[in-house]
Design a protein around this motif. Structure first.
Motif, PDB file in Angstrom:
ATOM      1  N   LYS A 170     -12.867 -47.166  -0.216  1.00 45.62           N
ATOM      2  CA  LYS A 170     -12.039 -47.689  -1.308  1.00 45.62           C
ATOM      3  C   LYS A 170     -11.193 -48.859  -0.784  1.00 45.62           C
ATOM      4  CE  LYS A 170     -10.422 -47.298  -5.449  1.00 45.62           C
ATOM      5  NZ  LYS A 170     -11.108 -47.279  -6.698  1.00 45.62           N
ATOM      6  N   ARG A 171     -10.593 -48.692   0.395  1.00 47.06           N
ATOM      7  CA  ARG A 171      -9.783 -49.771   0.986  1.00 47.06           C
ATOM      8  C   ARG A 171     -10.624 -51.022   1.223  1.00 47.06           C
ATOM      9  NH1 ARG A 171      -7.164 -45.707   4.092  1.00 47.06           N
ATOM     10  NH2 ARG A 171      -8.626 -45.978   5.801  1.00 47.06           N
ATOM     11  N   ALA A 172     -11.943 -50.808   1.379  1.00 46.82           N
ATOM     12  CA  ALA A 172     -12.822 -51.966   1.562  1.00 46.82           C
ATOM     13  C   ALA A 172     -13.210 -52.558   0.205  1.00 46.82           C
ATOM     14  CB  ALA A 172     -14.060 -51.555   2.344  1.00 46.82           C
ATOM     15  N   GLY A 173     -12.660 -51.982  -0.861  1.00 45.69           N
ATOM     16  CA  GLY A 173     -12.876 -52.548  -2.184  1.00 45.69           C
ATOM     17  C   GLY A 173     -14.168 -52.139  -2.871  1.00 45.69           C
ATOM     18  N   VAL A 174     -14.817 -51.066  -2.405  1.00 43.97           N
ATOM     19  CA  VAL A 174     -16.079 -50.638  -3.037  1.00 43.97           C
ATOM     20  C   VAL A 174     -15.765 -49.944  -4.364  1.00 43.97           C
ATOM     21  CG1 VAL A 174     -18.079 -49.108  -2.837  1.00 43.97           C
ATOM     22  CG2 VAL A 174     -17.228 -50.323  -0.814  1.00 43.97           C
ATOM     23  N   MET A 179       4.972 -50.439   1.886  1.00 37.66           N
ATOM     24  CA  MET A 179       4.349 -49.167   1.552  1.00 37.66           C
ATOM     25  C   MET A 179       3.089 -49.340   0.704  1.00 37.66           C
ATOM     26  SD  MET A 179       5.958 -47.177   3.404  1.00 37.66           S
ATOM     27  CE  MET A 179       5.522 -45.486   2.982  1.00 37.66           C
ATOM     28  N   GLU A 180       2.627 -50.580   0.587  1.00 39.75           N
ATOM     29  CA  GLU A 180       1.393 -50.847  -0.156  1.00 39.75           C
ATOM     30  C   GLU A 180       0.265 -51.296   0.765  1.00 39.75           C
ATOM     31  OE1 GLU A 180       1.003 -50.187  -3.350  1.00 39.75           O
ATOM     32  OE2 GLU A 180       3.079 -49.465  -3.327  1.00 39.75           O
ATOM     33  N   VAL A 181       0.584 -52.164   1.709  1.00 40.83           N
ATOM     34  CA  VAL A 181      -0.459 -52.695   2.593  1.00 40.83           C
ATOM     35  C   VAL A 181      -0.979 -51.579   3.491  1.00 40.83           C
ATOM     36  CG1 VAL A 181      -0.898 -54.213   4.563  1.00 40.83           C
ATOM     37  CG2 VAL A 181       0.377 -55.065   2.584  1.00 40.83           C
ATOM     38  N   ARG A 182      -2.282 -51.377   3.480  1.00 42.62           N
ATOM     39  CA  ARG A 182      -2.856 -50.337   4.310  1.00 42.62           C
ATOM     40  C   ARG A 182      -4.040 -50.824   5.146  1.00 42.62           C
ATOM     41  NH1 ARG A 182       1.295 -48.886   4.202  1.00 42.62           N
ATOM     42  NH2 ARG A 182       2.248 -46.978   3.437  1.00 42.62           N
ATOM     43  N   SER A 183      -4.463 -52.075   4.963  1.00 40.41           N
ATOM     44  CA  SER A 183      -5.552 -52.615   5.759  1.00 40.41           C
ATOM     45  C   SER A 183      -5.614 -54.115   5.521  1.00 40.41           C
ATOM     46  CB  SER A 183      -6.884 -51.954   5.377  1.00 40.41           C
ATOM     47  OG  SER A 183      -7.895 -52.321   6.297  1.00 40.41           O
ATOM     48  N   MET A 184      -6.645 -54.745   6.040  1.00 40.16           N
ATOM     49  CA  MET A 184      -6.851 -56.164   5.730  1.00 40.16           C
ATOM     50  C   MET A 184      -8.275 -56.335   5.222  1.00 40.16           C
ATOM     51  SD  MET A 184      -7.345 -57.853   9.514  1.00 40.16           S
ATOM     52  CE  MET A 184      -8.657 -58.999   9.076  1.00 40.16           C
ATOM     53  N   ALA A 185      -8.488 -57.420   4.460  1.00 41.25           N
ATOM     54  CA  ALA A 185      -9.829 -57.680   3.952  1.00 41.25           C
ATOM     55  C   ALA A 185     -10.745 -57.958   5.136  1.00 41.25           C
ATOM     56  CB  ALA A 185      -9.798 -58.870   2.998  1.00 41.25           C
ATOM     57  N   LYS A 186     -11.966 -57.408   5.049  1.00 49.23           N
ATOM     58  CA  LYS A 186     -12.946 -57.584   6.116  1.00 49.23           C
ATOM     59  C   LYS A 186     -13.197 -59.076   6.329  1.00 49.23           C
ATOM     60  CE  LYS A 186     -17.695 -56.256   6.886  1.00 49.23           C
ATOM     61  NZ  LYS A 186     -18.880 -55.773   6.197  1.00 49.23           N
ATOM     62  N   GLY A 187     -13.010 -59.531   7.546  1.00 49.84           N
ATOM     63  CA  GLY A 187     -13.190 -60.955   7.836  1.00 49.84           C
ATOM     64  C   GLY A 187     -12.304 -61.813   6.954  1.00 49.84           C
ATOM     65  N   VAL A 231      -4.617 -55.899   2.311  1.00 45.29           N
ATOM     66  CA  VAL A 231      -5.088 -55.164   1.128  1.00 45.29           C
ATOM     67  C   VAL A 231      -4.341 -53.842   0.988  1.00 45.29           C
ATOM     68  CG1 VAL A 231      -7.403 -56.199   1.273  1.00 45.29           C
ATOM     69  CG2 VAL A 231      -6.986 -53.955   2.311  1.00 45.29           C
ATOM     70  N   ASN A 232      -4.326 -53.340  -0.243  1.00 44.15           N
ATOM     71  CA  ASN A 232      -3.687 -52.055  -0.513  1.00 44.15           C
ATOM     72  C   ASN A 232      -4.727 -50.936  -0.432  1.00 44.15           C
ATOM     73  OD1 ASN A 232      -5.170 -52.293  -2.842  1.00 44.15           O
ATOM     74  ND2 ASN A 232      -3.410 -52.561  -4.205  1.00 44.15           N
ATOM     75  N   GLN A 240      -6.426 -49.605  -2.625  1.00 45.28           N
ATOM     76  CA  GLN A 240      -7.592 -49.834  -3.494  1.00 45.28           C
ATOM     77  C   GLN A 240      -8.448 -50.984  -2.995  1.00 45.28           C
ATOM     78  OE1 GLN A 240      -4.434 -49.512  -4.927  1.00 45.28           O
ATOM     79  NE2 GLN A 240      -4.766 -47.438  -5.684  1.00 45.28           N
ATOM     80  N   GLY A 241      -8.041 -51.593  -1.897  1.00 52.05           N
ATOM     81  CA  GLY A 241      -8.808 -52.722  -1.383  1.00 52.05           C
ATOM     82  C   GLY A 241      -8.469 -54.038  -2.050  1.00 52.05           C
ATOM     83  N   GLU A 242      -7.427 -54.057  -2.875  1.00 56.36           N
ATOM     84  CA  GLU A 242      -7.030 -55.304  -3.542  1.00 56.36           C
ATOM     85  C   GLU A 242      -6.222 -56.168  -2.583  1.00 56.36           C
ATOM     86  OE1 GLU A 242      -6.615 -52.914  -7.779  1.00 56.36           O
ATOM     87  OE2 GLU A 242      -4.838 -53.429  -6.604  1.00 56.36           O
ATOM     88  N   ARG A 243      -6.506 -57.465  -2.618  1.00 52.45           N
ATOM     89  CA  ARG A 243      -5.757 -58.387  -1.764  1.00 52.45           C
ATOM     90  C   ARG A 243      -4.397 -58.621  -2.409  1.00 52.45           C
ATOM     91  NH1 ARG A 243     -10.327 -62.707   0.189  1.00 52.45           N
ATOM     92  NH2 ARG A 243     -11.757 -61.124   0.974  1.00 52.45           N
ATOM     93  N   ILE A 244      -3.355 -58.068  -1.826  1.00 51.69           N
ATOM     94  CA  ILE A 244      -2.057 -58.138  -2.517  1.00 51.69           C
ATOM     95  C   ILE A 244      -1.114 -59.177  -1.937  1.00 51.69           C
ATOM     96  CG2 ILE A 244      -2.001 -55.857  -3.607  1.00 51.69           C
ATOM     97  CD1 ILE A 244      -0.469 -54.856  -1.142  1.00 51.69           C
ATOM     98  N   CYS A 245      -1.318 -59.555  -0.699  1.00 51.81           N
ATOM     99  CA  CYS A 245      -0.450 -60.581  -0.111  1.00 51.81           C
ATOM    100  C   CYS A 245      -1.100 -61.074   1.184  1.00 51.81           C
ATOM    101  CB  CYS A 245       0.944 -60.012   0.178  1.00 51.81           C
ATOM    102  SG  CYS A 245       0.949 -58.656   1.366  1.00 51.81           S
ATOM    103  N   TYR A 246      -0.460 -62.040   1.802  1.00 53.13           N
ATOM    104  CA  TYR A 246      -0.932 -62.466   3.117  1.00 53.13           C
ATOM    105  C   TYR A 246      -0.164 -61.735   4.196  1.00 53.13           C
ATOM    106  CZ  TYR A 246      -3.380 -66.262   0.838  1.00 53.13           C
ATOM    107  OH  TYR A 246      -4.231 -66.983   0.058  1.00 53.13           O
ATOM    108  N   GLY A 247      -0.781 -61.582   5.327  1.00 59.84           N
ATOM    109  CA  GLY A 247      -0.093 -60.975   6.445  1.00 59.84           C
ATOM    110  C   GLY A 247      -0.415 -61.764   7.699  1.00 59.84           C
ATOM    111  N   GLN A 248       0.503 -61.727   8.646  1.00 60.96           N
ATOM    112  CA  GLN A 248       0.242 -62.421   9.891  1.00 60.96           C
ATOM    113  C   GLN A 248      -0.060 -61.398  10.977  1.00 60.96           C
ATOM    114  OE1 GLN A 248       3.340 -64.877  11.534  1.00 60.96           O
ATOM    115  NE2 GLN A 248       1.829 -66.303  12.356  1.00 60.96           N
ATOM    116  N   VAL A 249      -1.166 -61.645  11.693  1.00 59.01           N
ATOM    117  CA  VAL A 249      -1.572 -60.708  12.731  1.00 59.01           C
ATOM    118  C   VAL A 249      -0.643 -60.865  13.934  1.00 59.01           C
ATOM    119  CG1 VAL A 249      -3.440 -59.979  14.266  1.00 59.01           C
ATOM    120  CG2 VAL A 249      -3.965 -60.838  11.968  1.00 59.01           C
TER     121      VAL A 249
END
Ligand code: FAD
Ligand code: SF4
Ligand code: SF4
Ligand code: FES
Lengths: 93, 526
Positions: B195-199, B515-523, B478-479, B481-490
């Motif tokens: 789901k986090r991957a947006g499937v 409390m929303e960001v749980r991953s990043m979009a693949k690549g 991403v949150n 649900q896999g939605e891109r919600i903001c930018y993040g800096q690694v």
């Protein structure tokens, strides 16, 4: 090709038997896995029914109202796996 | 005629564990497997397993296989590969090896033949591109070939969920996951990963048709009503080149049945299974069973059953007796019941009715609901979050698993007994070290530091895709649900050897998204 032909569902892919053929056989009175096997060769292909047996059983269940438990378990004889003919003689040589 | 003391059919986790246990007790064991490689299902499992430490939880499946093999070698167990057992009566095995039949006479037999994947028939199901999930898994994990670029997965049990995730890791896009039942069949943490991957999840749907000239070009889905009948007009067409079928397994009980073992039909276990007692004895004296062949479960339970069968066989063969045997078996049984405790039957979810009020939550959406998170004992309080880095354990489903507890250097996580209890966080003991983030096989833990910067929070999450982002890069956060919600800096990429490929990535994100960001979009570099 008619609409029904186009939507043909193959149940036994080894022996190329369709759902329609199986339903016809059931209507003709072939209502066990073994009977259908004799009529249509389902389960006699390379995979020895590993792919199609449960699917055939489900159709019989649907059409006749029998339980899956009752339908499954026809008598299988060796080989359980597709094996090359002639292998049986291996022992004697 | 070859004589053997104990013949084990199947070199999967059950068969190998049985062979090891019996050999340790002095039994001379010969194992047969039709594959060219031992390990059964294990060698395709590149993901980390659940379970307890005794079950090597958090270890990737194929490594467990390698360990088992090393043990069999040490003990001098003979493993005959490429050897198909095609006939079995009480004691005799007919084995086909390289086109020749060999007959073995065994004093005792353990059948550990596993299970085979169920098929699904629909118009177009014979088109090239339609395959079982297991076949797709063999492609990617054993042969390192992608079966396709755009995949539809049919079935949401653990196999469907895990293979979807692995296909994405291998570089394919999973266009959707279809499930006839109104809820997800497998473990929620596996669903959450994809789901986090947006499937997109299509629950209450089935595949109506595969369309294509020479191979699959698209798939038609249809919605199902409460009695699992297609609803006309609800069709959705997805462009795909591969359709994977993961609709359950059937125990391969043919050999046991041929030998005359009594069978029983247990739908929950996958079909007809040889009747056995808690010693793994069948109705035939000297014949034992273990693993998926007597009911489809998991590798961890398959191994325990294998060990149990190994001890019973050794007892039958008079290598161990009385209290020694009873004690050994009691210990294994205890472990077995511990893992089974919370295992929700994979088919239980079929009973869920589609009701408005319970379509929220992990089993229905692949995302824990607000209620689930609020009542989750692993989620820290607002007050604790305000004080600095801390673990957020979003593990809301009772599954047999505890690596998080084992790994925490501060003793801040407690699972306890039974092993299916939800992990509990002692928030003031946790210093946010993130060791648990990469140890959790469910990828259910992140750490959050709300004090990172005046208006930025630092979220550290587990990541298992390549390529890895560069430190300093700006990526799509991403949150759940896999939605891109903001930018993040690694800020940091930690690739600890002990974590065996699970990387911890720390992203600086706007405070309000902590409390929303749980991953990043693949690549997902900006
Ligand atoms: C995609 C997927 C993901 C999974 N994920 C997990 C997980 O995360 N955690 C977990 O605990 N479990 C997991 N499992 C389940 C686990 O892999 C199985 O439950 C386990 O492998 C069962 O062990 P087994 O030894 O009974 O059977 P198998 O591993 O299937 O081994 C049976 C062996 O017997 C051999 N055999 C069969 N018939 C014959 C014959 N006639 N002659 C010779 N050899 C024969 C086969 O070749 C095979 O090698 C997963 C399974 C799949 C498919
Ligand atoms: S972040 Fe570190 S201290 Fe906190 S629970 Fe996880 S492992 Fe323990
Ligand atoms: S949080 Fe703990 S119990 Fe839950 S999946 Fe992760 S390691 Fe297992
Ligand atoms: S599919 Fe019917 S015998 Fe193989």
């Amino acid at each position: 090709m008619t609409e029904t032909n186009k939507k043909e569902v193959i149940i036994c892919r080894c022996e190329d038997v369709s759902e329609v053929e199986i339903k016809q056989a059931i209507e003709e009175g072939f209502t066990t896995i073994n009977a259908i096997k004799k009529r249509l060769r389902t389960g006699m292909g390379l995979c020895q029914g590993r792919t199609c047996q449960k699917l055939v059983a489900r159709i019989i269940a649907q059409e006749t109202g029998k339980s899956m438990e009752e339908i499954l378990l026809p008598t299988t004889r060796p080989p359980v796996r597709p094996i090359i003919m002639g292998a049986f003689e291996g022992e004697d040589q | 005629m070859n004589k053997v003391e104990l013949a084990v059919i199947g070199a999967g986790p059950a068969g190998l564990a049985a062979a090891i246990e019996a050999a340790q007790l002095g039994v001379k064991v010969v194992v047969f497997d039709e594959n060219a490689q031992p390990g059964g299902q294990l060698f395709k499992q590149i993901h980390k397993f659940f379970g307890s430490r005794e079950h090597r939880a958090g270890t990737r499946g194929f490594r467990i296989g390698q360990e088992l093999l090393a043990q069999t070698e040490e003990l001098g167990v003979k493993v005959n590969l490429g050897s198909t057992v095609f006939g079995l009566d009480k004691r005799n095995l007919w084995v086909l090896k390289e086109g020749k039949t060999e007959v073995y006479q065994a004093d005792a037999v353990i059948v550990a033949a596993g299970a085979s994947e169920n098929a699904l028939a629909f118009p177009g199901s014979t088109l090239p591109g339609v395959m079982t999930a297991g076949a797709a898994q063999t492609f990617i994990n054993l042969h390192r070939v992608l079966p396709g670029k755009k995949v539809l997965m049919v079935g949401s049990g653990n196999v469907g969920l895990i293979v979807s995730y692995q296909l994405m890791q291998a570089g394919a896009e999973v266009v959707g996951l279809v499930e006839a039942a109104p809820s997800i069949g497998g473990y929620g943490v596996h669903a959450a990963k994809i789901k986090r991957a947006g499937v997109p999840l299509f629950l209450g749907h089935t595949i109506a048709e595969a369309i294509g000239e020479h191979q699959v070009e698209s798939a038609v889905l249809t919605k199902l009503n409460e009695s699992f009948q297609p609803i006309p007009g609800s069709e959705i067409t997805l462009e795909v080149d591969t359709i994977c079928i993961a609709v359950g397994l059937t125990p391969m009980m043919e050999l046991a049945r041929m030998a005359g073992a009594e069978l029983k039909y247990v739908p929950k276990l996958g079909g007809h299974v040889p009747v056995n007692n808690d010693n793994m004895e069948t109705s035939i004296t000297g014949m034992f069973v273990a693993g998926d062949v007597c009911g489809v479960e998991e590798a961890s339970s398959a191994m325990e059953e294998g060990r149990l069968a190994g001890v019973t066989a050794a007892e039958y063969l008079k290598h161990i007796a009385g209290k020694a045997a009873a004690d050994r078996k009691a210990l294994i049984r205890e472990q077995l019941s511990a893992i089974r405790n919370g295992t929700f039957g994979n088919k239980e979810h079929l009973k869920d009715k589609v009701k408005e009020e319970n379509t929220l939550g992990l089993r229905f959406s692949g995302t824990p609901s607000k209620d689930e998170l609020d009542s989750c004992p692993g989620v820290p309080s607002e007050g604790r979050l305000a004080k600095g880095p801390v673990a957020v354990i979003e593990c809301v489903q009772e599954i047999p698993c505890n690596p998080c507890e084992q790994v925490c250097p501060k003793g801040a996580i407690k699972v306890g007994k039974p092993i299916t209890s939800l992990p509990q966080l002692t928030e003031n003991a946790c210093n946010g070290c993130a060791s648990c983030v990469t140890a959790c096989p469910g990828l259910a833990i992140v750490t959050v530091d709300r004090t990172y910067d005046e208006n930025k929070a630092l979220v550290t999450f587990p990541y298992e895709y390549l390529p890895l982002p560069e430190t300093g890069a700006t990526v799509h956060a991403v949150n759940r649900q896999g939605e891109r919600i903001c930018y993040g800096q690694v800020v940091k990429v930690r690739n600890n050897k002990k974590a065996d490929g699970t990387v911890a990535i720390s992203l600086a994100v706007p405070e309000e998204y902590a409390m929303e960001v749980r991953s990043m979009a693949k690549g997902g570099t900006k």
